[in-house]
Design an enzyme around this catalytic site. Structure first.
Site, PDB file in Angstrom:
ATOM      1  N   GLY A  46       0.828  -1.202   0.000  1.00 28.85           N
ATOM      2  CA  GLY A  46       0.000   0.000   0.000  1.00 28.85           C
ATOM      3  C   GLY A  46       0.855   1.242   0.000  1.00 28.85           C
ATOM      4  O   GLY A  46       2.029   1.206   0.367  1.00 28.85           O
ATOM      5  N   GLN A  51       2.651   9.753   1.975  1.00 26.06           N
ATOM      6  CA  GLN A  51       3.960   9.112   1.886  1.00 26.06           C
ATOM      7  C   GLN A  51       4.753   9.607   0.675  1.00 26.06           C
ATOM      8  O   GLN A  51       5.965   9.416   0.611  1.00 26.06           O
ATOM      9  CB  GLN A  51       3.817   7.592   1.806  1.00 26.06           C
ATOM     10  CG  GLN A  51       3.394   6.974   3.119  1.00 26.06           C
ATOM     11  CD  GLN A  51       3.344   5.481   2.993  1.00 26.06           C
ATOM     12  OE1 GLN A  51       2.372   4.919   2.515  1.00 26.06           O
ATOM     13  NE2 GLN A  51       4.424   4.840   3.415  1.00 26.06           N
ATOM     14  N   CYS A  90       6.735  -0.662   6.946  1.00 27.79           N
ATOM     15  CA  CYS A  90       6.244   0.549   6.304  1.00 27.79           C
ATOM     16  C   CYS A  90       7.350   1.134   5.436  1.00 27.79           C
ATOM     17  O   CYS A  90       8.506   1.189   5.850  1.00 27.79           O
ATOM     18  CB  CYS A  90       5.816   1.552   7.365  1.00 27.79           C
ATOM     19  SG  CYS A  90       5.175   3.111   6.716  1.00 27.79           S
ATOM     20  N   LEU A  91       6.967   1.588   4.254  1.00 29.29           N
ATOM     21  CA  LEU A  91       7.940   2.235   3.377  1.00 29.29           C
ATOM     22  C   LEU A  91       8.537   3.489   4.014  1.00 29.29           C
ATOM     23  O   LEU A  91       9.661   3.864   3.709  1.00 29.29           O
ATOM     24  CB  LEU A  91       7.265   2.607   2.047  1.00 29.29           C
ATOM     25  CG  LEU A  91       6.755   1.443   1.210  1.00 29.29           C
ATOM     26  CD1 LEU A  91       5.909   1.957   0.051  1.00 29.29           C
ATOM     27  CD2 LEU A  91       7.905   0.597   0.711  1.00 29.29           C
ATOM     28  N   HIS A 132      -3.625   0.186   7.910  1.00 28.45           N
ATOM     29  CA  HIS A 132      -2.327   0.853   7.853  1.00 28.45           C
ATOM     30  C   HIS A 132      -2.409   2.136   7.017  1.00 28.45           C
ATOM     31  O   HIS A 132      -1.933   3.195   7.433  1.00 28.45           O
ATOM     32  CB  HIS A 132      -1.297  -0.123   7.259  1.00 28.45           C
ATOM     33  CG  HIS A 132       0.092   0.401   7.179  1.00 28.45           C
ATOM     34  ND1 HIS A 132       1.091  -0.027   8.015  1.00 28.45           N
ATOM     35  CD2 HIS A 132       0.668   1.301   6.337  1.00 28.45           C
ATOM     36  CE1 HIS A 132       2.218   0.598   7.701  1.00 28.45           C
ATOM     37  NE2 HIS A 132       1.994   1.402   6.679  1.00 28.45           N
ATOM     38  N   GLU A 133      -3.020   2.037   5.829  1.00 30.04           N
ATOM     39  CA  GLU A 133      -3.073   3.202   4.930  1.00 30.04           C
ATOM     40  C   GLU A 133      -4.012   4.282   5.454  1.00 30.04           C
ATOM     41  O   GLU A 133      -3.706   5.476   5.355  1.00 30.04           O
ATOM     42  CB  GLU A 133      -3.452   2.771   3.511  1.00 30.04           C
ATOM     43  CG  GLU A 133      -2.494   1.778   2.876  1.00 30.04           C
ATOM     44  CD  GLU A 133      -1.023   2.157   2.953  1.00 30.04           C
ATOM     45  OE1 GLU A 133      -0.691   3.359   2.875  1.00 30.04           O
ATOM     46  OE2 GLU A 133      -0.191   1.246   3.091  1.00 30.04           O
ATOM     47  N   HIS A 136      -2.208   6.216   7.986  1.00 32.93           N
ATOM     48  CA  HIS A 136      -1.349   7.226   7.366  1.00 32.93           C
ATOM     49  C   HIS A 136      -2.133   8.497   7.084  1.00 32.93           C
ATOM     50  O   HIS A 136      -1.681   9.610   7.381  1.00 32.93           O
ATOM     51  CB  HIS A 136      -0.763   6.714   6.041  1.00 32.93           C
ATOM     52  CG  HIS A 136       0.530   5.994   6.169  1.00 32.93           C
ATOM     53  ND1 HIS A 136       1.662   6.554   6.716  1.00 32.93           N
ATOM     54  CD2 HIS A 136       0.881   4.737   5.793  1.00 32.93           C
ATOM     55  CE1 HIS A 136       2.651   5.688   6.685  1.00 32.93           C
ATOM     56  NE2 HIS A 136       2.202   4.571   6.123  1.00 32.93           N
TER      57      HIS A 136
END
Length: 163
Positions: A46, A51, A90-91, A132-133, A136
């Site tokens: 994702g 991000q 996570c990126l 998760h997204e 964010h």
């Protein structure tokens, strides 16, 4: 399209609540293209707009070969009695994975670029991705959800990694 660089923990955009998309403009269409391109890479489940430095409520996903996006997602249902506690990464917190408790099932609703309703739901990895997204987009990182002892270690690891 060029793949936009991923913002790393410490960047204030990651801690800012994203604004709703009120009008689909050319820049919103470009954002969706960039989100789809950015998530269509090995190891990426994702990608939230903040991000890549854009404070708008949109994310893309790539789960089990299913790639898509949601504008203005809202979580409308989470399993209340079934949880998962697997490792999450996570990126924006690269190469660090920690056990993160999430609901086993999640359902979110939003829209697509044409204003049509989008419903995204699933169990396990899809549920984790949705939660998760959306976190964010609400200005949270997964490390905020870690148990106290694990969070302390994660913050130490982040400092040691120079993030």
């Amino acid at each position: 399209m060029a793949i936009r660089p991923i913002r790393i923990i410490g960047d204030p955009v990651l801690r800012t609540v994203c604004d709703p998309i009120t009008e689909v403009t050319d820049s919103v269409r470009t954002l969706v293209e960039d989100l789809l391109e950015g998530v269509d890479m090995e190891g990426r489940a994702g990608l939230a707009a903040n991000q890549i430095g854009v404070g708008l409520r949109a994310f893309s996903y790539n789960i089990d070969g299913q790639i898509g996006y949601v504008l203005n997602p809202t979580i409308v249902e989470l399993s209340e009695d079934e949880y998962q506690d697997g490792d999450e990464g996570c990126l924006s917190v690269p190469e660090l994975w920690y056990p993160t408790k999430r609901a086993w099932y999640a359902r979110c609703e939003g829209t697509d670029l044409d204003g049509r309703p989008v419903v995204l739901e699933g169990e396990e990895l899809m549920a984790r991705c949705i939660q998760h997204e959306v976190d964010h987009l609400d200005g949270h990182l997964y490390i905020d959800r870690l148990e106290r002892k694990v969070r302390k270690k994660a913050l130490r690891d982040i400092r040691d990694a120079g993030m």
